[in-house]
Write a protein that holds these residues in place. Sequence first.
Motif, PDB file in Angstrom:
ATOM      1  N   ALA A  53    -104.564  20.470  -4.217  1.00 17.81           N
ATOM      2  CA  ALA A  53    -103.998  20.865  -5.509  1.00 17.81           C
ATOM      3  C   ALA A  53    -104.949  20.488  -6.640  1.00 17.81           C
ATOM      4  N   ARG A  54    -105.570  19.315  -6.532  1.00 19.27           N
ATOM      5  CA  ARG A  54    -106.527  18.890  -7.563  1.00 19.27           C
ATOM      6  C   ARG A  54    -107.697  19.856  -7.644  1.00 19.27           C
ATOM      7  N   ALA A  55    -108.107  20.402  -6.504  1.00 18.75           N
ATOM      8  CA  ALA A  55    -109.227  21.336  -6.476  1.00 18.75           C
ATOM      9  C   ALA A  55    -108.901  22.641  -7.196  1.00 18.75           C
ATOM     10  N   ARG A  56    -107.613  22.923  -7.374  1.00 19.98           N
ATOM     11  CA  ARG A  56    -107.193  24.141  -8.071  1.00 19.98           C
ATOM     12  C   ARG A  56    -107.125  23.937  -9.577  1.00 19.98           C
ATOM     13  N   LEU A  57    -107.315  22.714 -10.032  1.00 23.17           N
ATOM     14  CA  LEU A  57    -107.319  22.417 -11.457  1.00 23.17           C
ATOM     15  C   LEU A  57    -108.757  22.426 -11.978  1.00 23.17           C
ATOM     16  N   PRO A  58    -108.957  22.609 -13.268  1.00 25.89           N
ATOM     17  CA  PRO A  58    -110.317  22.593 -13.814  1.00 25.89           C
ATOM     18  C   PRO A  58    -111.045  21.294 -13.473  1.00 25.89           C
TER      19      PRO A  58
END
Length: 313
Positions: A53-58
């Motif tokens: 999920a963190r990888a999907r954030l800027p």
Amino acid sequence: MPWNPSEIPDQSGRVAVITGANSGIGFKAARHLAAKGATVIMACRNLEKARAARARLPADANVRIVELDLGSQASVKKAAEEILAEYPRLDLLLNNAGIMWLEEGRTEDGFERQFGINHLGHFTLTALLLPALRDVAGSRIVTVSSIAHRAGRIHFDNIHLDGQYGRQRAYAQAKLANLMFAVELDRRLQRAGAQTRSLACHPGIASTNLAGPGIAEETPLGIGRVVRWLWPLMTQSAEKAPGRHSMPPPPHRRRAATTTAPPALKKPSARHGKHARAATPWIRKRDSVSGRCRRASPGNIFRELTGRPQGLH
């Protein structure tokens, strides 16, 4: 007029803790708060999913991942210690994570699973993080409840529903406990003159993966697969589920936010008033040793179960 995330004010300098931030409403809240400049702590049980999920954030978003298993009081304590060690000041705690309609089970500490994870885990987390929130102007504790609370009753003499378990019954009890906790906590915070407000929200029927496992388990003959296919068509997006009042106000409105609230937040609505009002009175609880009934408050009973939170008086 419908609310949309563009109305979120600047969140620079603020710190938000979001449970279950790897998917659904939690992820959407994390994404929008981070985009507005907040430091977001994603408190998640599954670290692999949290990292995905963190990888999907800027890449430049100020996001931190903390392991949190709400089904383990030891994990809750460890997560709170880790958060407080790095962030002694918090602006927002979003108690969002949860499970729904699963078959009967117990947490690591022996609590009925839906009650233990949805309510008691958040109860302890809130108590442990409260010192970092209490004196911060405009800070908020937002607990995600559900309209399912209307069907709920707190079974104080059989809190784990031994011999009485039902998926919907357990979920409704947990969501009613969420609401009772949020309302009573706000009353106590205001009485103590604290800066923090405690709010509860019903996100509507949102298209998240919350109900998926429960639907698949409960429905026979493959009906669950049909319901899961129709689910996105019958529900609103997770992005539209969080309300505007779950976000801390901008700096120029912080003072007002500590003394006033929109009318809908000042007291429970009449539609669920009888349930929310049940948060304040004392209840008759039968002592397991003497067999006599004694007076006990919901907060004291929850403290007895968890054995930890001393910050909620």
